[in-house]
Write an enzyme that holds these catalytic residues in place. Structure first.
Site, PDB file in Angstrom:
ATOM      1  N   GLU A 173       0.836  -1.210   0.000  1.00 16.37           N
ATOM      2  CA  GLU A 173       0.000   0.000   0.000  1.00 16.37           C
ATOM      3  C   GLU A 173       0.865   1.253   0.000  1.00 16.37           C
ATOM      4  OE1 GLU A 173      -3.141  -0.228  -1.197  1.00 16.37           O
ATOM      5  OE2 GLU A 173      -3.486  -1.644   0.443  1.00 16.37           O
ATOM      6  N   GLY A 183     -16.828   4.510  -3.678  1.00  8.57           N
ATOM      7  CA  GLY A 183     -16.358   5.179  -2.471  1.00  8.57           C
ATOM      8  C   GLY A 183     -15.921   4.231  -1.369  1.00  8.57           C
ATOM      9  N   ALA A 184     -15.688   2.971  -1.720  1.00  9.88           N
ATOM     10  CA  ALA A 184     -15.311   1.982  -0.708  1.00  9.88           C
ATOM     11  C   ALA A 184     -13.834   1.604  -0.805  1.00  9.88           C
ATOM     12  CB  ALA A 184     -16.180   0.738  -0.856  1.00  9.88           C
ATOM     13  N   GLY A 185     -13.104   2.317  -1.641  1.00 10.38           N
ATOM     14  CA  GLY A 185     -11.685   1.991  -1.801  1.00 10.38           C
ATOM     15  C   GLY A 185     -11.462   0.731  -2.620  1.00 10.38           C
ATOM     16  N   SER A 239     -11.675   0.820  -5.997  1.00  8.94           N
ATOM     17  CA  SER A 239     -11.278   1.301  -7.329  1.00  8.94           C
ATOM     18  C   SER A 239     -12.392   1.299  -8.350  1.00  8.94           C
ATOM     19  CB  SER A 239     -10.096   0.479  -7.868  1.00  8.94           C
ATOM     20  OG  SER A 239      -8.997   0.649  -7.059  1.00  8.94           O
ATOM     21  N   SER A 240     -13.546   1.803  -7.955  1.00  6.94           N
ATOM     22  CA  SER A 240     -14.622   1.899  -8.935  1.00  6.94           C
ATOM     23  C   SER A 240     -14.257   2.886 -10.048  1.00  6.94           C
ATOM     24  CB  SER A 240     -15.930   2.298  -8.258  1.00  6.94           C
ATOM     25  OG  SER A 240     -15.768   3.506  -7.556  1.00  6.94           O
ATOM     26  N   SER A 241     -13.490   3.920  -9.718  1.00 11.11           N
ATOM     27  CA  SER A 241     -13.140   4.876 -10.778  1.00 11.11           C
ATOM     28  C   SER A 241     -12.133   4.276 -11.758  1.00 11.11           C
ATOM     29  CB  SER A 241     -12.626   6.193 -10.192  1.00 11.11           C
ATOM     30  OG  SER A 241     -11.659   5.962  -9.217  1.00 11.11           O
ATOM     31  N   GLU A 257      -6.753  10.040 -14.910  1.00 13.97           N
ATOM     32  CA  GLU A 257      -7.117  10.363 -13.529  1.00 13.97           C
ATOM     33  C   GLU A 257      -6.197  11.453 -12.952  1.00 13.97           C
ATOM     34  OE1 GLU A 257      -8.655   7.209 -11.423  1.00 13.97           O
ATOM     35  OE2 GLU A 257      -8.544   8.184  -9.469  1.00 13.97           O
ATOM     36  N   ASP A 290      -4.178   0.626  -9.436  1.00 16.03           N
ATOM     37  CA  ASP A 290      -5.584   0.269  -9.624  1.00 16.03           C
ATOM     38  C   ASP A 290      -5.898  -0.004 -11.098  1.00 16.03           C
ATOM     39  OD1 ASP A 290      -5.568   0.880  -6.961  1.00 16.03           O
ATOM     40  OD2 ASP A 290      -6.559   2.814  -7.201  1.00 16.03           O
TER      41      ASP A 290
HETATM   42  C1  GLA Z   1      -5.218   4.405  -4.199  1.00  8.97           C
HETATM   43  C2  GLA Z   1      -4.432   4.832  -5.438  1.00  8.97           C
HETATM   44  C3  GLA Z   1      -3.369   3.800  -5.789  1.00  8.97           C
HETATM   45  C4  GLA Z   1      -2.503   3.451  -4.584  1.00  8.97           C
HETATM   46  C5  GLA Z   1      -3.362   3.151  -3.365  1.00  8.97           C
HETATM   47  C6  GLA Z   1      -2.556   2.966  -2.115  1.00  8.97           C
HETATM   48  O1  GLA Z   1      -5.963   3.260  -4.475  1.00  8.97           O
HETATM   49  O2  GLA Z   1      -5.296   4.998  -6.535  1.00  8.97           O
HETATM   50  O3  GLA Z   1      -2.580   4.264  -6.860  1.00  8.97           O
HETATM   51  O4  GLA Z   1      -1.575   4.468  -4.323  1.00  8.97           O
HETATM   52  O5  GLA Z   1      -4.323   4.165  -3.131  1.00  8.97           O
HETATM   53  O6  GLA Z   1      -1.779   1.834  -2.201  1.00  8.97           O
END
Ligand code: GLA
Length: 386
Positions: free
Chosen positions: A38, A127-129, A131-133, A165, A177
């Protein structure tokens, strides 16, 4: 599963009602969870995400003029923009900005992007982290590339979507992502070197080992996520400059690096990134050897590092992790950019309901909004599905 399989037909039906015709095809791209690694991507480091079975589906058809109409199931609105809006970063705002950003990135690289009508449906939680975008960008990119017959090597696609993005929408994300959404394979985690962009598909068939990856959407509201993300990224870049290395990936002697830095916060940021990179490499080694359970402590150590050194967790996230561990998880960590979002826990497959119930009970006791959960299996990357 029922709801997921309906996403393609919802996109097709949305296309028909918004544009009064049938689409030329359907394209899908997944959200992701990151198993480990991360805030390492923008430090030229290593990541190990896998694609979710949850996907954004785009029903699309080319039109003869350079203009784009996009209908979204989520908002029920159709946004239209032309070349002038697409060519000016930031001009199209909100969810449609991700679509305009993809058109922009391709046009600015000289690709003949076809005009198109697009209808978007999704079961990737927004919005849940998860990566929907990135899933939206990847699905649109794949659709436009096919519709226009663009010669776009798959290894170049994540960078193009990331650029949309970064430079059109204005979010300084790394390349993880979009890489997961485009390059992941079912049954595998994607080991990505974010400097060379070399990938290795790492078999990750948790079910075969009697295990499951429980994903808990903590429902914690994202608190200042954008600004905090950008400030973490800046701190890493400043630290690399102070240490005289191109990126924190290049720190080979952590102790020596920490001695050179005087600012305690910066030292902890550096320690997170350097130790996290090593945890990714160690996780990959264990998975290559088929020792899936043994990655648990690395996941948990990753969480502690995000909590204490990178300081990107929130109470809901920490509680989900500690409760899952107390309920017998082999390892657990927050996944994604942080400040809310999801937690993943590696557990025995038979324990899924019990561990999820334990987290729900702990949330109720603390008065937190009830979490949502599912067991995740690695799905395929972006593809044409019809
Ligand atoms: C988001 C970003 C990624 C990455 C993560 C953290 O998802 O879009 O590029 O930096 O946070 O690991």
């Amino acid at each position: 599963m029922q709801a997921m399989s309906q996403v393609p037909s919802r996109a097709a039906a949305g296309f028909a009602s918004a544009f009064g015709a049938d689409p030329a095809g359907l394209w899908a791209a997944p959200g992701r969870v990151n198993l480990i690694g991360e805030h390492t991507d923008y430090n030229d480091g290593f990541v190990l995400p896998f694609a979710l079975p949850h996907r954004v589906v785009v029903a699309a058809a080319a039109v003869p003029t350079p203009r784009w109409r996009v209908w979204s199931e989520q908002t029920g609105e159709t946004v239209e923009f032309g070349a002038a809006e697409a060519d000016e970063p930031g001009r199209v705002e909100g969810w449609a900005g991700y679509v305009a950003g993809v058109v922009w990135t391709l046009r600015s690289k000289g690709y003949e992007v076809p005009g198109a009508d697009l209808a978007v449906a999704s079961d990737v939680p927004a919005g849940a982290g998860l990566s929907s975008s990135a899933a939206l960008e990847s699905a649109v990119l794949t659709a436009l590339a096919d519709l226009g017959g663009l010669a776009l090597p798959v290894e170049d696609r994540p960078g193009l979507a990331q650029r949309a993005e970064n430079d059109y929408v204005g979010m300084p994300c790394g390349i993880m992502d979009q890489s997961a959404s485009i390059r992941a394979e079912a049954g595998h985690a994607l080991f990505l070197d974010c400097r060379s962009l070399a990938i290795e598909q790492i078999p990750f068939d948790v079910a075969a080992s009697g295990l499951a990856v429980l994903v808990v959407d903590t429902q914690a509201p994202h608190r200042h996520a954008g600004g905090e993300y950008a400030s973490r990224r800046r701190a890493c870049e400043e630290a690399a400059a102070l240490l005289g290395v191109p990126a924190l990936r290049d720190v080979s002697d952590l102790d020596a690096a920490l001695e050179k830095l005087t600012d305690d916060v910066m030292r902890r940021r550096v320690r997170h990134v350097v130790t996290e990179n090593q945890r990714v490499l160690d996780t990959v080694d264990l998975l290559r050897a088929g020792r899936v359970r043994e990655i648990g402590p690395l996941l948990t150590a990753s969480h502690a590092s995000m909590r204490d050194d990178f300081e990107i967790t929130v109470p809901e996230v920490d509680l989900a992790v500690s409760t899952a561990l107390a309920a017998g998880a082999y390892g657990a960590r927050m996944t994604g950019g942080g400040f809310g979002g999801c937690v993943l826990a590696l557990i025995d497959a038979t324990e899924t309901d019990r561990v999820a119930a334990a987290v729900a009970a702990a949330y109720a006791e603390r008065g937190f909004t009830a979490p949502v959960w599912f067991a995740a299996r690695p799905g395929p990357g972006a593809e044409r599905i019809e």
